[in-house]
Design an enzyme around this catalytic site. Sequence first.
Site, PDB file in Angstrom:
ATOM      1  N   TRP A   1     -16.609   8.495  -2.511  1.00 44.61           N
ATOM      2  CA  TRP A   1     -15.817   7.132  -2.207  1.00 44.61           C
ATOM      3  C   TRP A   1     -16.533   5.778  -2.533  1.00 44.61           C
ATOM      4  O   TRP A   1     -17.640   5.744  -1.887  1.00 44.61           O
ATOM      5  CB  TRP A   1     -15.178   7.069  -0.817  1.00 44.61           C
ATOM      6  CG  TRP A   1     -14.260   6.141  -0.803  1.00 44.61           C
ATOM      7  CD1 TRP A   1     -12.871   5.952  -0.997  1.00 44.61           C
ATOM      8  CD2 TRP A   1     -14.342   4.803  -0.006  1.00 44.61           C
ATOM      9  NE1 TRP A   1     -12.179   5.064  -0.923  1.00 44.61           N
ATOM     10  CE2 TRP A   1     -13.043   4.150  -0.208  1.00 44.61           C
ATOM     11  CE3 TRP A   1     -15.376   4.266   0.697  1.00 44.61           C
ATOM     12  CZ2 TRP A   1     -12.756   2.890   0.352  1.00 44.61           C
ATOM     13  CZ3 TRP A   1     -15.196   3.083   0.903  1.00 44.61           C
ATOM     14  CH2 TRP A   1     -13.964   2.139   1.004  1.00 44.61           C
TER      15      TRP A   1
ATOM     16  N   TRP B   1       0.923  -1.059   0.015  1.00 43.80           N
ATOM     17  CA  TRP B   1       0.094   0.106   0.069  1.00 43.80           C
ATOM     18  C   TRP B   1       0.838   1.384  -0.013  1.00 43.80           C
ATOM     19  O   TRP B   1       1.732   1.402   0.591  1.00 43.80           O
ATOM     20  CB  TRP B   1      -0.737   0.083   1.139  1.00 43.80           C
ATOM     21  CG  TRP B   1      -1.622   1.274   1.537  1.00 43.80           C
ATOM     22  CD1 TRP B   1      -0.991   2.460   2.079  1.00 43.80           C
ATOM     23  CD2 TRP B   1      -2.763   1.842   1.270  1.00 43.80           C
ATOM     24  NE1 TRP B   1      -1.796   3.517   2.159  1.00 43.80           N
ATOM     25  CE2 TRP B   1      -3.122   2.968   1.599  1.00 43.80           C
ATOM     26  CE3 TRP B   1      -3.946   1.162   0.715  1.00 43.80           C
ATOM     27  CZ2 TRP B   1      -4.393   3.774   1.510  1.00 43.80           C
ATOM     28  CZ3 TRP B   1      -5.122   1.760   0.357  1.00 43.80           C
ATOM     29  CH2 TRP B   1      -5.471   3.080   0.698  1.00 43.80           C
TER      30      TRP B   1
ATOM     31  N   ASP C   1       0.945  15.707  10.259  1.00 44.56           N
ATOM     32  CA  ASP C   1       1.213  16.162   9.055  1.00 44.56           C
ATOM     33  C   ASP C   1       2.294  17.330   8.882  1.00 44.56           C
ATOM     34  O   ASP C   1       1.910  18.563   8.132  1.00 44.56           O
ATOM     35  CB  ASP C   1       0.271  16.246   7.831  1.00 44.56           C
ATOM     36  CG  ASP C   1      -0.767  15.142   7.877  1.00 44.56           C
ATOM     37  OD1 ASP C   1      -0.153  14.060   8.309  1.00 44.56           O
ATOM     38  OD2 ASP C   1      -1.892  15.248   7.583  1.00 44.56           O
TER      39      ASP C   1
ATOM     40  N   ASP D   1       0.130   9.110   1.045  1.00 44.14           N
ATOM     41  CA  ASP D   1       0.597  10.364   0.843  1.00 44.14           C
ATOM     42  C   ASP D   1       2.103  10.302   0.439  1.00 44.14           C
ATOM     43  O   ASP D   1       3.022   9.593   1.197  1.00 44.14           O
ATOM     44  CB  ASP D   1       0.366  11.170   2.309  1.00 44.14           C
ATOM     45  CG  ASP D   1      -1.001  11.233   2.852  1.00 44.14           C
ATOM     46  OD1 ASP D   1      -1.866  11.007   2.069  1.00 44.14           O
ATOM     47  OD2 ASP D   1      -1.161  11.565   3.939  1.00 44.14           O
TER      48      ASP D   1
END
Length: 492
Positions: free
Chosen positions: A302, A41, A168, A44
Amino acid sequence: MSKELMQINIEKAQQEIEKNAENVSHGKMRQHFHFMPQVGWLNDPNGLIYFKGKYHFFYQFYPYEGFWGMMHWGHAISDDLVHWEYLPVALAPSEVYDNHLKGGCFSGSAVVYNDKLFIAYTGTTNNGNGFEQTQCIAYSEDGIHFEKYAGNPVITAPKGVSPDQFRDPKVWEHDGTFYMVCGASRNNRAQALLYKSSNMFDWEFVNVLAESRGEWGFMWECPDFYPLGDKYVLMFSPMGGGERTSVYLVGEFDYNTGKFCYNISGEIDWGFDYYAPQSFKAPDGRRLIVGWGNCWDWMPFWKDWGPTYREGWCGFFNLPREVKLREDNTLQFVPVQELEALREEKTEFSDVLLHDNETKVVCNDAIFEMKIKINLKDTTAKQLKLILRQTEEHKTEVVYDFENSEIRFDRNMSDGWSKGIARCPLQLQGKEELDIHIYSDRSNIELFSDEYRNNITCNIFSLDDDVNNMITTYGGQVKLDKVETWKLKKVF
């Protein structure tokens, strides 16, 4: 701190990669020229930087299956942003602040300090009080092998900010001081919090750089802040922002107060599959961004992450784009010039007048680049439609609706899997030309329009190779000044 445990976990990850990479590389849905992981996987982009003569891509990575899991940092380098060499995993969970099955080494960024490569990342764990996110530091002499700072975490969630909504970090240097912006949520309103440091280890809070009053959601993921021309740009991916996946704000910034005041806002991409873009500076001064080519399950459109998990992988980056500031302070996002190295077997035609309901086949490739120039002065049609990758069963339709000033990207019939119609406005008043630029890879299409301001990126998972790509018109004629297409090389 456990250097040994991180190394053990990196070695386990590498063994998993080596065990499965060859088999995964033969997956039929693997991209030809978009960056993707060897296995497992990817989400970001992290730590994008040019360091010691190489471009570095780090990325959120779970090597054990094609689904999100305990986050590691994958790593690759390039000379040209097109051809990539995979390096060993850079970070793996190993500490009390980042070692959890539903946590790990979350997103962050990189900066050079004292000729070392420093990483700022979010450690995510759960010690019985819910998820806790803190900002942490790691560093490397060679840009490959990293050591976590013994004093981690260096920043914890401030008062009023939920510990599971603080993440982040994006770091940059200005006049000898390091600055960090983090995404946060306070009172259900999104914020970008600004910190500063003289040494990358000791941080102090400066100000709330910018915040939402509800119009931009309740949490800003992956905020990024950078100068462009005589302005500053704040980018983020808003949670609770409806269909928005990546937003930019343009305005003025005062280092004395740490406050950003914006008067321009826009969408980096209007598609379903463009998220968490991160910027970095190329050695020639260009400001480049790279985004993740997928979306999250809390988004209104989604469906899922696509069928590639069946092949042992999931996720890729969208193409690197250069950010350009226009005279009106809106932004353009232009595919980097290095991508021209992919081109081969060019086909071109010009000065074509398509009459109402007339269709012209442009090319017969699934993997291609296409550029179109439309003469609006000699165009009377209500709609121009691009029918991409059409077979008897599948097709992707892009409608340029001149009558209603809208672009619609319809993937409901693209592959038997994907769903949805992405939309964006199309402002053509007073313009004499419309430009369209398309990159089609095995598992996605990136569409750029109107001087690279109206862009739509969507994943499709069609395995068809015997396809037609066509242009047709409704309600009048369309004048095509020029159409160029290229076959594109396979680099992965």
